[in-house]
Design an enzyme around this catalytic site. Structure first.
Site: not given
Ligand code: RRO
Length: 301
Positions: A66, A69-70, A128, A190, A214, A242, A263-264
């Site tokens: 991804n 961009g916040l 980030c 990530t 993931g 993941g 998350g993913t």
């Protein structure tokens, strides 16, 4: 199923990962948010932010990348507009904040003063991958990490520092975070990555690079949690990366996490965080584990 992350008690050791469950009650149609540990909202800045050009997400082998961009409304607008509806679901809430500078973090923290109640912690996003194209991550530098946390302390909430596994200094950075007053570290964000469309001969994502998440990064998360727990056994850890089922959640607990985030997996199935929570409970029942707290760090000799 109860656990603690520093001073924060959670009804379950499974929560959403920031950026994957919106800011409000979006997931409540699929998950009883009062039964999971917390909803961690997408990172909020001190001002509204538009984010990156599309496309922003793309699937990858065993995961996704991804470059959102916040994007977000900013702390003050969220607090007035979305937070009441989220709290009405019965969720405990962790508010994630971001900034491009120490001063930005300070401004976001100031907007959190007095929030209290079921907003149980602030997760400080120092990692980030899509801030200035990943050129500088606060979490790659112990000094920068320390400087941000010194300002965010003014929010008066327990601080969880969200770090990066892109650096070989993650243990050093975690120690700096602990020293600067973090109640916990969230490991990890990530990983920096890129996908190129070979026909177009250009990066797929609008921003070029992005953050990979993931199952592909799960072993990286396990190792990062394991190493930090071994070096800093008094520092509570929230594990993320993941987690797709009960076993992958338990793996992070055994590595040393006090709780985990999903998350993913929620992009494929919005029920995922609730399913993982229930699978952890079932795994414990089948395995004769009376409390998930027995599992924390259990893989260390
Ligand atoms: O918004 C994002 O692009 C983003 C953030 Br803030 C983050 O912390 N991690 C990520 O993969 N994407």
């Amino acid at each position: 199923m109860t656990t603690t992350v520093g001073s924060v008690s959670l009804v379950a050791p499974v929560m959403t990962a920031s950026g994957t469950a919106g800011y409000g009650p979006e997931l409540s149609a699929y998950v009883d948010l009062g039964r999971i540990g917390a909803v961690v909202v997408k990172s909020l800045g001190s001002v509204p932010w538009a984010g990156n050009p599309a496309p922003r997400v793309h699937s990858t082998p065993a995961g996704m990348i991804n470059s959102v961009g916040l994007q977000g409304p900013g702390v003050t607008v969220w607090r007035a507009g979305e937070l009441p509806d989220l709290l009405a679901t019965g969720a405990a809430v962790v508010v994630s904040i971001w900034g491009r500078s120490v001063a930005d973090f300070a401004a976001a923290a100031e907007q959190l003063v007095g929030i209290g109640g079921r907003v149980v912690a602030v997760e400080v996003n120092l990692s980030c991958p899509n801030l200035d194209g990943g050129a500088h991550l606060f979490a790659h530098d112990p000094k920068a990490t320390r400087a941000v946390l010194a300002e965010v302390a003014a929010a008066g909430l327990p601080m969880w520092a969200k770090l990066s596994a892109n650096t070989d200094r993650v243990v050093e950075v975690a120690a700096a975070a602990q020293d600067a007053g973090a109640d916990a570290v969230t490991l990890a964000n990530t990983l920096l990555g890129m996908v190129i469309d070979v026909d177009a001969r250009r990066p797929v994502l609008g921003a070029g690079g992005g953050g990979v998440s993931g199952p592909a990064i799960h072993p990286v998360a396990v190792r990062t949690v394991y190493d930090c727990y071994a070096a800093l056994p008094e520092l509570p850890i929230v594990g993320v990366g993941g987690v797709v089922d009960g076993r992958s959640a338990v793996e992070l607990l055994l590595a040393g996490a006090s709780a985990v985030q999903v998350g993913t997996a929620s992009f494929a199935d919005p029920r995922a965080v609730g399913v993982v929570r229930d699978e952890v409970e079932q795994w414990c029942s089948r395995s004769g584990v009376r409390s998930v707290r027995e599992l924390i760090g259990g893989a260390h000799v």
